[in-house]
Motif scaffolding. Structure first.
Motif, mmCIF file in Angstrom:
data_model
loop_
_atom_site.group_PDB
_atom_site.id
_atom_site.type_symbol
_atom_site.label_atom_id
_atom_site.label_comp_id
_atom_site.label_asym_id
_atom_site.label_seq_id
_atom_site.Cartn_x
_atom_site.Cartn_y
_atom_site.Cartn_z
ATOM 1 N N THR A 140 -30.189 25.690 -1.190
ATOM 2 C CA THR A 140 -29.452 23.828 -1.139
ATOM 3 C C THR A 140 -27.929 24.591 0.021
ATOM 4 O O THR A 140 -27.786 26.065 -0.211
ATOM 5 N N LEU A 141 -27.410 23.812 0.644
ATOM 6 C CA LEU A 141 -25.906 24.128 0.872
ATOM 7 C C LEU A 141 -24.887 24.244 -0.100
ATOM 8 O O LEU A 141 -25.395 23.782 -0.612
ATOM 9 N N MET A 142 -24.327 25.286 0.198
ATOM 10 C CA MET A 142 -22.941 25.548 -0.653
ATOM 11 C C MET A 142 -22.192 25.538 0.231
ATOM 12 O O MET A 142 -21.723 26.344 1.152
ATOM 13 N N VAL A 143 -20.580 25.190 -0.043
ATOM 14 C CA VAL A 143 -19.484 24.835 0.152
ATOM 15 C C VAL A 143 -18.694 26.104 -0.545
ATOM 16 O O VAL A 143 -18.599 25.792 -1.914
ATOM 17 N N ARG A 144 -17.312 26.895 0.085
ATOM 18 C CA ARG A 144 -16.579 26.716 -1.086
ATOM 19 C C ARG A 144 -15.453 26.982 -0.383
ATOM 20 O O ARG A 144 -15.248 27.602 1.223
ATOM 21 N N GLY A 145 -14.058 26.893 -1.179
ATOM 22 C CA GLY A 145 -12.908 26.431 0.115
ATOM 23 C C GLY A 145 -12.242 27.999 0.292
ATOM 24 O O GLY A 145 -12.801 28.903 -0.873
ATOM 25 N N GLY A 146 -11.524 28.789 1.101
ATOM 26 C CA GLY A 146 -10.658 29.941 0.779
ATOM 27 C C GLY A 146 -8.984 29.769 0.655
ATOM 28 O O GLY A 146 -8.877 28.956 0.536
ATOM 29 N N GLN A 147 -8.443 30.887 0.250
ATOM 30 C CA GLN A 147 -7.319 30.712 0.394
ATOM 31 C C GLN A 147 -6.688 30.220 2.216
ATOM 32 O O GLN A 147 -5.620 29.535 1.807
ATOM 33 N N ALA A 148 -7.352 30.361 2.850
ATOM 34 C CA ALA A 148 -6.372 29.469 4.127
ATOM 35 C C ALA A 148 -6.529 28.344 3.047
ATOM 36 O O ALA A 148 -5.906 27.056 4.476
ATOM 37 N N ALA A 149 -7.640 27.580 3.022
ATOM 38 C CA ALA A 149 -7.623 25.872 1.880
ATOM 39 C C ALA A 149 -6.696 25.949 1.644
ATOM 40 O O ALA A 149 -5.360 24.538 1.499
ATOM 41 N N ILE A 150 -5.741 26.722 0.582
ATOM 42 C CA ILE A 150 -5.086 26.034 -0.195
ATOM 43 C C ILE A 150 -3.779 26.345 0.946
ATOM 44 O O ILE A 150 -3.096 25.586 0.914
ATOM 45 N N LEU A 151 -3.857 27.604 1.793
ATOM 46 C CA LEU A 151 -2.593 27.356 2.378
ATOM 47 C C LEU A 151 -2.501 26.163 3.233
ATOM 48 O O LEU A 151 -0.932 25.191 3.285
ATOM 49 N N VAL A 152 -3.795 25.383 4.001
ATOM 50 C CA VAL A 152 -3.046 24.176 5.029
ATOM 51 C C VAL A 152 -2.537 23.020 3.327
ATOM 52 O O VAL A 152 -1.134 22.475 4.296
ATOM 53 N N LEU A 153 -3.144 23.202 2.329
ATOM 54 C CA LEU A 153 -2.504 21.733 1.480
ATOM 55 C C LEU A 153 -1.706 22.276 1.283
ATOM 56 O O LEU A 153 -0.461 21.064 1.666
ATOM 57 N N ALA A 154 -0.984 23.728 1.151
ATOM 58 C CA ALA A 154 0.100 23.706 0.725
ATOM 59 C C ALA A 154 1.305 23.543 1.709
ATOM 60 O O ALA A 154 2.334 22.965 1.654
ATOM 61 N N ALA A 155 0.794 23.684 2.917
ATOM 62 C CA ALA A 155 1.902 23.894 4.090
ATOM 63 C C ALA A 155 1.866 22.236 4.150
ATOM 64 O O ALA A 155 3.146 21.695 4.447
ATOM 65 N N LEU A 156 0.619 21.549 4.155
ATOM 66 C CA LEU A 156 1.088 20.099 4.036
ATOM 67 C C LEU A 156 1.626 18.887 3.010
ATOM 68 O O LEU A 156 2.496 18.809 3.191
#
Length: 176
Positions: free
Chosen positions: A102-118
């Motif tokens: 099955t496909l698995m998705v995992r967010g990285g630290q960059a995803a959190i940085l994008v969210l924090a910047a927003l």
């Protein structure tokens, strides 16, 4: 700085930091990616956005007409949301589970940085807009519409990017 101003600035930060920490822990764990459901959130957001922009208000409220400059601002907000969403989607790691395929998705630290910047951008924007709104220089309905368009295209393009990349990952798995 008065105590009220201090609380108005730092209280949201004290609330957001723990939320970001727990969100980061959740994002860094691999979870199943359901391709058949990836379209639902963007479709709902786009439908709501179109309703907000195009459906006339209920009886008794003044009809709002968007001017060409308003549409230009909405286009810019959409383009920025699309670019941010595409980048956010690129930061998500997509892989095939070795045991069940099955496909698995995992967010990285960059995803959190994008969210924090927003979030930080929104907080700064809210402070600046509040001052301008008191002076009467800002159309707050347009600002609300800009936020809605930005968010809708952010999540839509994040999902599109993840969908396209997940299809490529599945094709590579099938080829091998």
């Amino acid at each position: 700085m008065t105590q009220h101003q201090f609380l108005q600035i730092f209280l949201p930060v004290l609330i957001i930091l723990p939320l970001l920490y727990f969100r980061m822990r959740k994002l860094t764990k691999a979870r199943p990616l359901k391709l058949d459901r990836l379209w639902i959130r963007p479709a709902l957001l786009l439908a709501i956005t179109l309703m907000v922009l195009l459906v006339p208000p209920p009886a008794g409220l003044p009809i709002r007409v968007l001017m060409p400059l308003d549409w230009a601002w909405l286009g810019l907000a959409g383009a920025l949301g699309a670019a941010a969403g595409w980048q956010w989607g690129r930061t998500m790691a997509i892989e095939v589970h070795p045991e069940d395929g099955t496909l698995m998705v995992r967010g990285g630290q960059a995803a959190i940085l994008v969210l924090a910047a927003l979030i930080l951008f929104r907080m700064g924007l809210r402070t600046g807009l509040a001052a301008e709104a008191r002076a009467g220089n800002i159309n707050m309905l347009l600002v609300s519409d800009l936020s809605i368009v930005f968010t809708a295209l952010l999540f839509t393009l994040r999902s599109v990017e993840m969908y396209l990349r997940a299809k490529r990952v599945m094709a590579l798995k099938s080829a091998s």
